[in-house]
Design a protein around this motif. Structure first.
Motif, PDB file in Angstrom:
ATOM      1  N   ASP A   1       1.246  -1.969  10.739  1.00 61.78           N
ATOM      2  CA  ASP A   1       1.537  -0.565  10.446  1.00 61.78           C
ATOM      3  C   ASP A   1       2.169  -0.369   9.073  1.00 61.78           C
ATOM      4  OD1 ASP A   1       3.913  -1.798  11.000  1.00 61.78           O
ATOM      5  OD2 ASP A   1       4.681  -0.203  12.289  1.00 61.78           O
ATOM      6  N   ALA A   2       1.890  -1.275   8.129  1.00 59.38           N
ATOM      7  CA  ALA A   2       2.493  -1.154   6.803  1.00 59.38           C
ATOM      8  C   ALA A   2       1.503  -1.588   5.725  1.00 59.38           C
ATOM      9  CB  ALA A   2       3.755  -2.008   6.708  1.00 59.38           C
ATOM     10  N   VAL A   3       1.761  -1.124   4.521  1.00 59.10           N
ATOM     11  CA  VAL A   3       1.023  -1.584   3.353  1.00 59.10           C
ATOM     12  C   VAL A   3       1.652  -2.916   2.954  1.00 59.10           C
ATOM     13  CG1 VAL A   3       0.500  -1.133   0.932  1.00 59.10           C
ATOM     14  CG2 VAL A   3       0.473   0.746   2.589  1.00 59.10           C
ATOM     15  N   ASP A   4       0.877  -3.995   3.074  1.00 59.05           N
ATOM     16  CA  ASP A   4       1.403  -5.332   2.808  1.00 59.05           C
ATOM     17  C   ASP A   4       1.325  -5.692   1.330  1.00 59.05           C
ATOM     18  OD1 ASP A   4       2.392  -7.916   3.680  1.00 59.05           O
ATOM     19  OD2 ASP A   4       0.388  -8.665   3.219  1.00 59.05           O
ATOM     20  N   THR A   5       0.212  -5.368   0.676  1.00 55.08           N
ATOM     21  CA  THR A   5       0.006  -5.743  -0.713  1.00 55.08           C
ATOM     22  C   THR A   5      -0.777  -4.657  -1.430  1.00 55.08           C
ATOM     23  OG1 THR A   5      -0.086  -8.067  -0.098  1.00 55.08           O
ATOM     24  CG2 THR A   5      -0.982  -7.511  -2.238  1.00 55.08           C
ATOM     25  N   VAL A   6      -0.451  -4.426  -2.690  1.00 58.37           N
ATOM     26  CA  VAL A   6      -1.189  -3.516  -3.556  1.00 58.37           C
ATOM     27  C   VAL A   6      -1.461  -4.276  -4.844  1.00 58.37           C
ATOM     28  CG1 VAL A   6      -1.139  -1.328  -4.802  1.00 58.37           C
ATOM     29  CG2 VAL A   6       0.016  -1.529  -2.603  1.00 58.37           C
ATOM     30  N   CYS A   7      -2.722  -4.329  -5.265  1.00 61.29           N
ATOM     31  CA  CYS A   7      -3.016  -5.082  -6.485  1.00 61.29           C
ATOM     32  C   CYS A   7      -4.237  -4.525  -7.205  1.00 61.29           C
ATOM     33  CB  CYS A   7      -3.209  -6.558  -6.182  1.00 61.29           C
ATOM     34  SG  CYS A   7      -4.555  -6.923  -5.056  1.00 61.29           S
TER      35      CYS A   7
ATOM     36  N   ARG B   1      -8.403 -11.726  -8.410  1.00 57.72           N
ATOM     37  CA  ARG B   1      -7.939 -13.072  -8.056  1.00 57.72           C
ATOM     38  C   ARG B   1      -6.887 -12.997  -6.964  1.00 57.72           C
ATOM     39  NH1 ARG B   1      -7.241 -14.433 -14.159  1.00 57.72           N
ATOM     40  NH2 ARG B   1      -5.764 -12.797 -13.714  1.00 57.72           N
ATOM     41  N   ARG B   2      -5.985 -12.050  -7.057  1.00 54.85           N
ATOM     42  CA  ARG B   2      -4.983 -11.877  -6.004  1.00 54.85           C
ATOM     43  C   ARG B   2      -5.647 -11.421  -4.720  1.00 54.85           C
ATOM     44  NH1 ARG B   2      -0.985  -8.371  -9.522  1.00 54.85           N
ATOM     45  NH2 ARG B   2      -0.725  -9.840 -11.183  1.00 54.85           N
ATOM     46  N   LEU B   3      -6.630 -10.564  -4.842  1.00 55.01           N
ATOM     47  CA  LEU B   3      -7.341 -10.069  -3.678  1.00 55.01           C
ATOM     48  C   LEU B   3      -8.020 -11.216  -2.939  1.00 55.01           C
ATOM     49  CD1 LEU B   3      -8.495  -7.704  -2.038  1.00 55.01           C
ATOM     50  CD2 LEU B   3     -10.356  -7.626  -3.674  1.00 55.01           C
ATOM     51  N   ARG B   4      -8.685 -12.092  -3.665  1.00 54.86           N
ATOM     52  CA  ARG B   4      -9.371 -13.222  -3.028  1.00 54.86           C
ATOM     53  C   ARG B   4      -8.416 -14.085  -2.238  1.00 54.86           C
ATOM     54  NH1 ARG B   4     -11.417 -15.012  -8.002  1.00 54.86           N
ATOM     55  NH2 ARG B   4     -12.395 -13.157  -8.785  1.00 54.86           N
ATOM     56  N   ARG B   5      -7.191 -14.253  -2.720  1.00 56.56           N
ATOM     57  CA  ARG B   5      -6.207 -15.056  -2.005  1.00 56.56           C
ATOM     58  C   ARG B   5      -5.913 -14.468  -0.630  1.00 56.56           C
ATOM     59  NH1 ARG B   5      -1.296 -15.138  -5.321  1.00 56.56           N
ATOM     60  NH2 ARG B   5      -0.657 -13.320  -4.153  1.00 56.56           N
TER      61      ARG B   5
END
Length: 96
Positions: A79-85, A89-93
């Protein structure tokens, strides 16, 4: 424009706030992507949300002040936004 999804107001986690502040990602851009973005399944039960190309161009035309923020990817965890990018490359991780 009709929203693809109606999500409750999600709050960014502390982990998500640092890149938002560091990259100048405005809360309004986050809200637009969450409301109108397309969902994809990511690993570990997470969901990736981003604007498709055509919708992003439309928002860039209608909200030029957000142009630099609309290329974001959002990773939702429960129920939360964990990551914003911005960076793939960060997305693939997060997807593997």
């Amino acid at each position: 424009m009709n929203p693809h999804h109606h999500r409750p107001k999600l709050r960014p986690s502390r982990h998500a706030c640092a890149p938002m502040q560091g990259h100048g990602i405005e809360a309004k851009a986050l809200d637009l992507v969450l409301q109108y973005g397309t969902e994809e399944q990511a690993c570990a039960g997470r969901t990736l949300v981003r604007l498709d190309h055509d919708l992003r161009r439309e928002f860039e035309r209608d909200c030029p002040e957000l142009r630099d923020c609309l290329g974001i990817y959002i990773i939702l965890a429960s129920d939360a936004v964990d990551t914003v990018c911005h960076d793939d490359r960060r997305l693939r991780r997060h997807l593997h």
